[in-house]
Design an enzyme around this catalytic site. Sequence first.
Site, PDB file in Angstrom:
ATOM      1  N   HIS A   1       0.803  -1.233   0.000  1.00  0.00           N
ATOM      2  CA  HIS A   1       0.000   0.000   0.000  1.00  0.00           C
ATOM      3  C   HIS A   1       0.830   1.273   0.000  1.00  0.00           C
ATOM      4  O   HIS A   1       0.272   2.369  -0.004  1.00  0.00           O
ATOM      5  CB  HIS A   1      -0.943   0.021   1.212  1.00  0.00           C
ATOM      6  CG  HIS A   1      -0.221   0.195   2.523  1.00  0.00           C
ATOM      7  ND1 HIS A   1       0.366  -0.850   3.184  1.00  0.00           N
ATOM      8  CD2 HIS A   1       0.022   1.293   3.274  1.00  0.00           C
ATOM      9  CE1 HIS A   1       0.927  -0.406   4.297  1.00  0.00           C
ATOM     10  NE2 HIS A   1       0.741   0.894   4.372  1.00  0.00           N
TER      11      HIS A   1
HETATM   12  C1  UD1 Z   1      -2.302   5.268   5.821  1.00  0.00           C
HETATM   13  C2  UD1 Z   1      -1.037   5.852   6.458  1.00  0.00           C
HETATM   14  C3  UD1 Z   1       0.110   4.853   6.327  1.00  0.00           C
HETATM   15  C4  UD1 Z   1      -0.273   3.493   6.869  1.00  0.00           C
HETATM   16  C5  UD1 Z   1      -1.570   3.019   6.220  1.00  0.00           C
HETATM   17  C6  UD1 Z   1      -1.999   1.735   6.870  1.00  0.00           C
HETATM   18  C7  UD1 Z   1      -0.652   8.286   6.357  1.00  0.00           C
HETATM   19  C8  UD1 Z   1       0.095   9.368   5.644  1.00  0.00           C
HETATM   20  N1  UD1 Z   1      -0.632   7.076   5.773  1.00  0.00           N
HETATM   21  O1  UD1 Z   1      -2.052   5.110   4.441  1.00  0.00           O
HETATM   22  O2  UD1 Z   1       1.233   5.327   7.049  1.00  0.00           O
HETATM   23  O3  UD1 Z   1       0.766   2.585   6.606  1.00  0.00           O
HETATM   24  O4  UD1 Z   1      -2.590   4.012   6.427  1.00  0.00           O
HETATM   25  O5  UD1 Z   1      -2.957   1.039   6.155  1.00  0.00           O
HETATM   26  O6  UD1 Z   1      -1.223   8.543   7.377  1.00  0.00           O
HETATM   27  N2  UD1 Z   1      -9.513   4.375   1.837  1.00  0.00           N
HETATM   28  C9  UD1 Z   1     -10.698   3.678   1.787  1.00  0.00           C
HETATM   29  N3  UD1 Z   1     -11.221   3.224   2.952  1.00  0.00           N
HETATM   30  C10 UD1 Z   1     -10.656   3.421   4.162  1.00  0.00           C
HETATM   31  C11 UD1 Z   1      -9.448   4.138   4.211  1.00  0.00           C
HETATM   32  C12 UD1 Z   1      -8.890   4.619   3.035  1.00  0.00           C
HETATM   33  O7  UD1 Z   1     -11.259   3.468   0.718  1.00  0.00           O
HETATM   34  O8  UD1 Z   1     -11.196   2.959   5.198  1.00  0.00           O
HETATM   35  C13 UD1 Z   1      -8.907   4.840   0.563  1.00  0.00           C
HETATM   36  C14 UD1 Z   1      -9.294   6.278   0.211  1.00  0.00           C
HETATM   37  O9  UD1 Z   1      -9.415   6.369  -1.167  1.00  0.00           O
HETATM   38  C15 UD1 Z   1      -8.072   7.064   0.648  1.00  0.00           C
HETATM   39  C16 UD1 Z   1      -6.937   6.082   0.396  1.00  0.00           C
HETATM   40  O10 UD1 Z   1      -7.481   4.799   0.683  1.00  0.00           O
HETATM   41  O11 UD1 Z   1      -7.918   8.258  -0.049  1.00  0.00           O
HETATM   42  C17 UD1 Z   1      -5.715   6.325   1.260  1.00  0.00           C
HETATM   43  O12 UD1 Z   1      -6.059   6.408   2.630  1.00  0.00           O
HETATM   44  P1  UD1 Z   1      -5.121   7.231   3.664  1.00  0.00           P
HETATM   45  O13 UD1 Z   1      -5.565   7.001   5.062  1.00  0.00           O
HETATM   46  O14 UD1 Z   1      -4.978   8.644   3.229  1.00  0.00           O
HETATM   47  O15 UD1 Z   1      -3.694   6.592   3.437  1.00  0.00           O
HETATM   48  P2  UD1 Z   1      -3.265   5.064   3.424  1.00  0.00           P
HETATM   49  O16 UD1 Z   1      -2.670   4.760   2.100  1.00  0.00           O
HETATM   50  O17 UD1 Z   1      -4.368   4.210   3.926  1.00  0.00           O
HETATM   51  N1  UDP Z   2      -3.444  -6.364   8.792  1.00  0.00           N
HETATM   52  C1  UDP Z   2      -4.710  -6.918   8.902  1.00  0.00           C
HETATM   53  N2  UDP Z   2      -5.395  -7.242   7.748  1.00  0.00           N
HETATM   54  C2  UDP Z   2      -4.883  -7.057   6.511  1.00  0.00           C
HETATM   55  C3  UDP Z   2      -3.591  -6.476   6.403  1.00  0.00           C
HETATM   56  C4  UDP Z   2      -2.911  -6.131   7.572  1.00  0.00           C
HETATM   57  O1  UDP Z   2      -5.188  -7.145  10.017  1.00  0.00           O
HETATM   58  O2  UDP Z   2      -5.562  -7.382   5.515  1.00  0.00           O
HETATM   59  C5  UDP Z   2      -2.747  -5.984  10.036  1.00  0.00           C
HETATM   60  C6  UDP Z   2      -1.365  -6.594  10.268  1.00  0.00           C
HETATM   61  O3  UDP Z   2      -1.297  -7.021  11.590  1.00  0.00           O
HETATM   62  C7  UDP Z   2      -0.409  -5.441  10.044  1.00  0.00           C
HETATM   63  C8  UDP Z   2      -1.240  -4.251  10.479  1.00  0.00           C
HETATM   64  O4  UDP Z   2      -2.551  -4.586  10.017  1.00  0.00           O
HETATM   65  O5  UDP Z   2       0.748  -5.528  10.826  1.00  0.00           O
HETATM   66  C9  UDP Z   2      -0.751  -2.927   9.934  1.00  0.00           C
HETATM   67  O6  UDP Z   2      -1.115  -2.807   8.656  1.00  0.00           O
HETATM   68  P1  UDP Z   2      -0.670  -1.832   7.522  1.00  0.00           P
HETATM   69  O7  UDP Z   2       0.231  -2.586   6.647  1.00  0.00           O
HETATM   70  O8  UDP Z   2      -1.945  -1.317   6.975  1.00  0.00           O
HETATM   71  O9  UDP Z   2       0.088  -0.572   8.183  1.00  0.00           O
HETATM   72  P2  UDP Z   2       1.611  -0.211   8.433  1.00  0.00           P
HETATM   73  O10 UDP Z   2       2.112  -1.105   9.509  1.00  0.00           O
HETATM   74  O11 UDP Z   2       2.360  -0.368   7.156  1.00  0.00           O
HETATM   75  O12 UDP Z   2       1.585   1.225   8.827  1.00  0.00           O
END
Ligand code: UD1
Ligand code: UDP
Length: 360
Positions: free
Chosen positions: A205
């Site tokens: 991601h």
């Molecule tokens: C965010 C965090 C990242 C973390 C990740 C974990 C920041 C800058 N990034 O990235 O550090 O590793 O979460 O998963 O804070 N969206 C949905 N549904 C949701 C959430 C998001 O559809 O419930 C989609 C939306 O289109 C959104 C995009 O995902 O714009 C990105 O979401 P966002 O929270 O901005 O960043 P992540 O890539 O999820």
């Molecule tokens: N995880 C989960 N379901 C998924 C993918 C990830 O429960 O489909 C859990 C897993 O324990 C992982 C945590 O979510 O360590 C953090 O996820 P993510 O990769 O979104 O965030 P990051 O650690 O990169 O910020």
Amino acid sequence: MKIHLIAAARPNFMKIAPLYHELASRKNLGPVIVHTGQHYDLNMSDIFFSDFGLPAPHIHLGVGSGTHAQQTGNVMIAYEKVLFETKPDLVVVVGDVNSTVAATLAAVKLGIQTAHLEAGLRSGDRTMPEEINRIVTDSIADHLWTPSPDGNDNLRKEGVADEKITLVGNIMIDSLEMARQRIEAQAVYLDYGCQKKQYGLVTLHRPSNVDHPDTLKLLCTELARISERLPLIFPIHPRTRANLEKFGLNHILADNDNIRLIDPLGYIHFMNLVFNARLLITDSGGVQEETTYLGIPCLTLRPNTERPVTVTQGTNRLCTPADIFDTFTATLDGRMPAGKIPDLWDGRTARRVADLISRM
Ligand code: UD1
Ligand code: UDP
């Protein structure tokens, strides 16, 4: 003592859960869960509350998605109002997401004590939004609780006073141990036609991997090559799902019988897939730690990591989209040294943190 625990995005829920339960079990430490709403899909947020036996968030800011400035600003504005009304004694933030820095900024400026759990991690890569969030949060929070000694070293190098820093260990291991029995009671891989230790598990991601069409295309092609030797299960993050569709790349994965492209999973089901995987391919921060703890090979698609102990002591190997296939082949053929578990990754971090809080 009124303590706000800030939760926002998927990796936050498993970090606040053990702390919530530990604080709730102690006299005079009242944990309050504040959900900023950064993640909001059922399987990116609510599912973790039931997986970890957490109550519904006591306060929900409902901020949602947006640009970095929108998301950070909206959390600050909404949380400041809550701070005026509720006046907590301590705000605990975790990890490195936009809501982490936003909540810290709002609280510090009102003179409220703040603590950062998972402080001190540095990738040295300022193109990552998380690195900026880490640097800013650590430079203003009052208490910095680190997961490993490299965190203490990084903070000292940045001029942070020793008395602010405490090595508390890795809270992610508390979550894993809290849920271990329920994780081990599952056999989720069977639902996807896979056998124990005979599949790879993929999560991707990071914007650097999934926001550029050429990089994402190369990654899809390499995953398809890998899947000819090892079937892959790929619970796909909403950012990655949206980009595969936008760039017209979905078919490379979706039409491949060796790749199971599925929705994100809750913690118990996802961790059951981790426990039983032959190896992981990921760019997740948390997954690098979970695999090191479990001794499972992890191929991390990043040029650097803020969690270096997973490479120096654990089972993590960094790789690029261009060399992932060779790293995969070497790993499958057994050329991966056995790792060791870093100190204080022992399931007792929440207890150590609660002890610190009760002495404040
Ligand atoms: C965010 C965090 C990242 C973390 C990740 C974990 C920041 C800058 N990034 O990235 O550090 O590793 O979460 O998963 O804070 N969206 C949905 N549904 C949701 C959430 C998001 O559809 O419930 C989609 C939306 O289109 C959104 C995009 O995902 O714009 C990105 O979401 P966002 O929270 O901005 O960043 P992540 O890539 O999820
Ligand atoms: N995880 C989960 N379901 C998924 C993918 C990830 O429960 O489909 C859990 C897993 O324990 C992982 C945590 O979510 O360590 C953090 O996820 P993510 O990769 O979104 O965030 P990051 O650690 O990169 O910020």
